[in-house]
Write an enzyme that holds these catalytic residues in place. Sequence first.
Site, PDB file in Angstrom:
ATOM      1  N   GLN A 180       0.854  -1.184   0.000  1.00 45.55           N
ATOM      2  CA  GLN A 180       0.000   0.000   0.000  1.00 45.55           C
ATOM      3  C   GLN A 180       0.894   1.240   0.000  1.00 45.55           C
ATOM      4  OE1 GLN A 180      -3.518  -0.202   2.626  1.00 45.55           O
ATOM      5  NE2 GLN A 180      -2.853  -2.263   3.182  1.00 45.55           N
TER       6      GLN A 180
ATOM      7  N   GLY B  13      -2.577 -17.832  -6.154  1.00 50.12           N
ATOM      8  CA  GLY B  13      -3.550 -18.070  -7.214  1.00 50.12           C
ATOM      9  C   GLY B  13      -3.105 -17.551  -8.573  1.00 50.12           C
TER      10      GLY B  13
ATOM     11  N   LYS C 201      -1.324  -9.028 -17.872  1.00 54.12           N
ATOM     12  CA  LYS C 201      -2.565  -9.446 -17.227  1.00 54.12           C
ATOM     13  C   LYS C 201      -3.714  -8.522 -17.611  1.00 54.12           C
ATOM     14  CE  LYS C 201       0.007 -10.905 -13.098  1.00 54.12           C
ATOM     15  NZ  LYS C 201       0.243 -10.605 -11.676  1.00 54.12           N
TER      16      LYS C 201
END
Length: 321
Positions: A107, A235, A202
Site C-alpha cells: 500500500q 492463485g 494481465k
Amino acid sequence: MLTINSITMPYGEIKIFSGNSNRPLAEKICERLGVPLGKASAEKFKNGEIKVQILENTRGKDVFVVQSGAQPINDNLVELLLMIDALRRASAGRITVVMPLFFYSRQDRKDRPRVPISSKLIANLLVAAGAKRILTMDLHADQIEGFFDIPFDKLFASYFMLPYLRDNFDDNLVIVSPDAGGVLRAEAYAKRLGVPIAVIIKRRGKSGEVEKMTFVGDVKGKDAIIVDDMIDSGGTLIKATETALEHGAKSVWVCAPHAIFSGNAEKNLASSPLSQIIVSDTLPVSHFDKLKVLSSSETFAEAIKRIHEEKSLSDLCEIPS
C-alpha cells in the site's frame, strides 16, 4: 562466523533483539555474528494489549531489532513499535530496525480516491517510535525508501538466489516477469544469467481478478523461472504457470524472497504444476514438497556487521553480477 570489532565504534557494543515474528532468522543472524540474542519479553494481556520489556542493559549500545511483516501482521507491527520505544527510553545509542519484509509494503500509493498511503504511515510511526535506521530486503515498491528521512538500506535476495539458479540450470532458461511492474527485476536476473526474458500481461475483470494472461516472449521448450518479490495466496502464480506450460514451457519454477503463503497457498502450490518454489526465510515458512528455502541470514549478518562498523553497504545494495 563473522568477526565484529566493537572497540572503536561510536555507538558502543552491538546488541540484537527479536520480536516474535521470525525469531529463528534472528537466531541464525546472531549465530553468524557470534553474538547472543538479546533478552526481551513480549506478552499479551487478555484483552489483546501487548506488553514489551527489554531485559538487559542497552544504554549507549548499537541496537538492532529484527522484526518482519509476518502474520499476525498488526500484532507484530505494534510489538516492533513498542520495542523501539522501550529501547529509546532505555537510552540505546542507536536503534536500527531490521525488517526483512516491510510492513504494509503493498500500500505504497493512492490508487483510488480516499485511501491511505499505508506504508508512508508505517515509516512515520517507525521514526516517531525512535528508529534511526532501516534495513530491509527486496521492497515491493522502491519508492518506499523515499518515505524516510533517516538512513535506509535495501538488500537483495539475489545475493543467494542467483548462485542457486546458476548451479541448478543450464542456458536453456528464460526469466519471466509476472507483470509489467516486475520487468526491471526480471531483466536484472536475466542479464546476470545471460538468458532471455518474457513478460506476462494481465487483463483484470471487474472484480479485480485476473481474467486473461498473455505472454510476451518465447518460453517454448525452455525452463521458465518466474521472478517476483513475494508469494501471497499463489492463485495468480498458478495461473501464470499454467499459461507458460500452454505456451510450450518445458517446466516452470518460481523464485521469490518473501513467502507470505496466506490461506490455502501451501496446499495449492504443492499440488500445482510448478516444479519448485524457491523462497527465503525472511518470513517463517512450513516446509512442503516443491519448496526450497534459502537463508537470508548471511546477507543480513554481513549488512549488520558493516552498519555497526560504519563501513559501506554499496555492494550489498545492488543486484550482484
